[in-house]
Scaffold this motif. Structure first.
Motif, PDB file in Angstrom:
ATOM      1  N   UNK A  86       0.731  -1.232   0.061  1.00  0.00           N
ATOM      2  CA  UNK A  86       0.012   0.022   0.010  1.00  0.00           C
ATOM      3  C   UNK A  86       0.927   1.183   0.099  1.00  0.00           C
ATOM      4  N   UNK A  87       2.290   1.151  -0.292  1.00  0.00           N
ATOM      5  CA  UNK A  87       2.864   2.325  -0.042  1.00  0.00           C
ATOM      6  C   UNK A  87       2.478   3.596  -1.008  1.00  0.00           C
ATOM      7  N   UNK A  88       2.255   3.119  -2.219  1.00  0.00           N
ATOM      8  CA  UNK A  88       1.797   3.865  -3.339  1.00  0.00           C
ATOM      9  C   UNK A  88       0.498   4.474  -3.195  1.00  0.00           C
ATOM     10  N   UNK A 123      -8.431   8.775  -8.869  1.00  0.00           N
ATOM     11  CA  UNK A 123      -9.176   7.615  -8.141  1.00  0.00           C
ATOM     12  C   UNK A 123      -9.003   6.213  -9.091  1.00  0.00           C
ATOM     13  N   UNK A 124      -8.738   6.244 -10.385  1.00  0.00           N
ATOM     14  CA  UNK A 124      -8.618   5.201 -11.280  1.00  0.00           C
ATOM     15  C   UNK A 124      -7.412   4.513 -11.048  1.00  0.00           C
ATOM     16  N   UNK A 125      -6.258   5.135 -10.236  1.00  0.00           N
ATOM     17  CA  UNK A 125      -5.101   4.059 -10.084  1.00  0.00           C
ATOM     18  C   UNK A 125      -5.426   3.474  -8.807  1.00  0.00           C
ATOM     19  N   UNK A 126      -6.037   4.044  -7.776  1.00  0.00           N
ATOM     20  CA  UNK A 126      -6.164   3.041  -6.425  1.00  0.00           C
ATOM     21  C   UNK A 126      -7.521   2.214  -6.609  1.00  0.00           C
ATOM     22  N   UNK A 127      -8.431   2.744  -7.643  1.00  0.00           N
ATOM     23  CA  UNK A 127      -9.653   2.036  -7.919  1.00  0.00           C
ATOM     24  C   UNK A 127     -10.889   2.491  -7.197  1.00  0.00           C
ATOM     25  N   UNK A 128     -10.881   3.827  -6.859  1.00  0.00           N
ATOM     26  CA  UNK A 128     -12.129   4.341  -6.408  1.00  0.00           C
ATOM     27  C   UNK A 128     -13.128   4.751  -7.458  1.00  0.00           C
ATOM     28  N   UNK A 146      -0.989   8.411  -2.683  1.00  0.00           N
ATOM     29  CA  UNK A 146      -2.008   9.123  -3.281  1.00  0.00           C
ATOM     30  C   UNK A 146      -3.256   9.320  -2.683  1.00  0.00           C
ATOM     31  N   UNK A 147      -4.003   8.428  -1.812  1.00  0.00           N
ATOM     32  CA  UNK A 147      -4.864   8.651  -0.872  1.00  0.00           C
ATOM     33  C   UNK A 147      -5.156  10.022  -0.201  1.00  0.00           C
ATOM     34  N   UNK A 148      -3.750  10.315   0.381  1.00  0.00           N
ATOM     35  CA  UNK A 148      -3.562  11.244   1.202  1.00  0.00           C
ATOM     36  C   UNK A 148      -3.723  12.741   0.370  1.00  0.00           C
ATOM     37  N   UNK A 149      -3.230  12.588  -0.791  1.00  0.00           N
ATOM     38  CA  UNK A 149      -3.244  13.737  -1.664  1.00  0.00           C
ATOM     39  C   UNK A 149      -4.918  13.847  -2.117  1.00  0.00           C
ATOM     40  N   UNK A 150      -5.283  12.842  -2.500  1.00  0.00           N
ATOM     41  CA  UNK A 150      -6.893  12.844  -2.794  1.00  0.00           C
ATOM     42  C   UNK A 150      -7.879  13.344  -1.775  1.00  0.00           C
ATOM     43  N   UNK A 189       4.552  14.793 -10.192  1.00  0.00           N
ATOM     44  CA  UNK A 189       6.028  14.529 -10.976  1.00  0.00           C
ATOM     45  C   UNK A 189       7.107  13.494 -10.720  1.00  0.00           C
ATOM     46  N   UNK A 190       7.370  13.522  -9.109  1.00  0.00           N
ATOM     47  CA  UNK A 190       8.266  12.522  -8.707  1.00  0.00           C
ATOM     48  C   UNK A 190       7.664  11.072  -9.242  1.00  0.00           C
ATOM     49  N   UNK A 191       6.443  10.827  -8.925  1.00  0.00           N
ATOM     50  CA  UNK A 191       5.968   9.557  -9.240  1.00  0.00           C
ATOM     51  C   UNK A 191       6.091   9.129 -10.757  1.00  0.00           C
ATOM     52  N   UNK A 192       5.757  10.052 -11.397  1.00  0.00           N
ATOM     53  CA  UNK A 192       5.859   9.992 -12.944  1.00  0.00           C
ATOM     54  C   UNK A 192       7.244   9.507 -13.296  1.00  0.00           C
ATOM     55  N   UNK A 193       8.342  10.532 -12.686  1.00  0.00           N
ATOM     56  CA  UNK A 193       9.770  10.136 -12.949  1.00  0.00           C
ATOM     57  C   UNK A 193      10.241   8.976 -12.657  1.00  0.00           C
TER      58      UNK A 193
END
Ligand code: GDP
Length: 455
Positions: free
Chosen positions: A152-154, A432-437, A158-162, A203-207
């Motif tokens: 769940x690291x990833x 939300x698409x990434x984690x499936x919400x 993302x959830x925090x940002x969301x 950006x960091x994640x994309x990189x």
């Protein structure tokens, strides 16, 4: 897409093995297993227990087995799960599976167990995808990255940002309710600051994908150099075996040879190439073309030269021909056993790392490995940051980034709250698409159909 039927599949690889594990999941899993099991009454047993007995088709004994019981919701899929460990013969496995299907189970589709785990909330989507990566991981680093994603690291990042974005979206929605009064519940400076923060993280994640992907696939490393520089000898020394053909006739390595080299848990795909010298005969021309093609696809370039043969200007002109912007470059002086230790020095172009070795005497080979790791990976892994390895995630992150730019526009050149709310929702949608919400049947179908049956 949710289904209430019970599914069955072989969860171990097909083929002959000491045991095979057949998995059932669904509300009738225990009843169906019980109908073919001669032993204790499985419907009356506790979760997380093992039971020895026979699988029987009427009076015919198919096998002696051990049954593991997982009673809902304490299982991978959060449904009733039964795992039957039988002898690993294809015949027995097929007999048992078809018997279970006759008793009411359905053959599982690819990835259906993990799909159910996702739909029932055991895993989010990126974690479910990590299961596939974990199964496919073949190096320590690939394993570490998949494990991090599975744990769940990833998703956490993302959830925090969301959540922070959702907070703003709701504040802006509130403004819509008070449209007449021209109030601002969502502080635009704070929104701007949040967006900047999110953009940095994304950006960091994309990189990280570049390295993440490389870790999953292996780092394409091309060894280039003139004929007889010692490329094949070096490859052998690196791999510790006699794979590439070593010969003293210039131009022997005509085709490319690819081998996996594991350095500190990272797979380097070592690609030996034909020499870069102007080719004479036709076959060699193909080889040289291949070299240039391989170089253009490489993520790391190792230029090997014969330190006893080449002049400084020849070396520099080779480097100039081979160097590619953005691709780490390591220049390796070979055959140092033939050159006086201090007789060799070189002023190299910026960005070129340099090391001297003797491939034949296997000296400084470990130093070269360390340098390759340093140049290609460095401390990016030890920083232990989240890494994106999935192209679907990168695409969603890129779309999030575009939507955020839109939100930012709307803050800088103020638009009405309803437009701002819409743009924020768009960004939330992609995140939300990434984690499936946020999912669609097509998306799930696409992801899970790539899994094997039984996963
Ligand atoms: P390639 O054409 O670049 O693949 O070169 P090879 O690996 O086939 O090597 C060409 C010749 O150089 C062979 O005779 C090797 O034994 C010799 N060679 C390779 N590395 C060294 C080294 O470090 N020292 C010495 N003295 N000879 C080497």
């Amino acid at each position: 897409m949710t289904a209430d039927h019970t599914i069955v599949a072989l969860s171990t690889p097909t083929g002959i093995g000491a045991i095979g594990v057949i998995r059932l999941s669904g509300k009738d899993a225990i009843h169906i297993a019980n109908a073919v099991f001669a032993g204790k009454d499985l419907t009356k047993q506790e979760s997380h227990t093992l039971h020895f007995g026979l699988i029987k088709d009427g009076d015919v004994v198919i096998d002696e087995v051990v049954v593991s019981l997982f009673v809902a919701p304490k299982s991978y899929t959060k449904e009733n799960v039964v795992e039957i460990s039988c002898h690993g013969s294809n015949f027995i496995i097929q007999q048992i599976i078809s018997l279970l299907i006759r008793k009411g189970a359905h053959a599982a589709k690819p990835g259906e167990f993990t799909l159910r785990a996702f739909l029932n909330g055991s895993l989010d989507l990126s974690q479910a995808e990590a299961v596939a990566d974990l199964i496919a991981s073949d190096s320590q680093a690939a394993h570490q990255v998949a494990m991090n994603q599975l744990r769940g690291g990833f998703s956490n990042e993302l959830n925090e940002l969301r959540e922070q974005l959702i907070h703003f979206a709701s504040m802006i929605e509130l403004e819509l309710d008070f449209a007449e009064e021209d109030v601002e519940f969502a502080n635009r400076d704070q929104l701007q600051a949040l967006i900047t923060r999110i953009k940095v993280v994304i950006s960091k994640l994309i990189r990280s994908f570049e390295l993440g992907n490389v870790i999953k696939q292996g780092i394409n490393t091309v060894i280039a150099g003139r004929p007889n520089a010692g490329k094949s000898t070096l490859l052998n020394a690196l791999l510790n075996e006699e794979r590439a053909i070593v010969s003293s006739i210039a131009g022997t390595t005509r085709d490319t040879i690819e081998e996996l080299l594991n350095i500190n848990g990272i797979n380097f795909r070592m690609i030996d190439t034909a020499g870069i010298r102007e080719a004479q005969d036709a076959i060699e021309v193909i080889g040289v073309e291949k070299t240039m093609e391989k170089i253009s696809q490489s993520a790391l370039l190792v230029y090997l030269f014969d330190a006893a043969e080449l002049s400084v200007s020849e070396i520099l002109s080779d480097i100039a021909r081979l160097q590619k912007p953005g691709v780490p470059f390591v220049a390796v002086a070979n055959k140092m056993d033939l050159v006086a230790q201090d007789a060799f020095s070189l002023a190299l172009p910026e960005g070129v790392q340099f090391i001297s070795i003797s491939a034949k005497e296997k000296s400084h080979i470990e130093d070269l490995k360390d340098l390759l790791y340093e140049v290609a990976v460095g401390d990016q892994l030890t920083e232990n940051h989240t890494m994106v390895t999935n192209i679907r995630h990168v695409e969603a992150l890129q779309r999030t980034q575009e939507a955020l730019a839109q939100v930012e526009q709307g803050v800088v050149n103020p638009v009405t709250s309803d437009f701002l709310a819409m743009d924020i929702k768009q960004a939330l949608h992609y995140l939300g698409e990434i984690t499936g919400q946020v999912t669609t049947d097509d998306l799930l179908e696409n992801i899970f159909s790539k899994f094997c049956i039984g996963k």
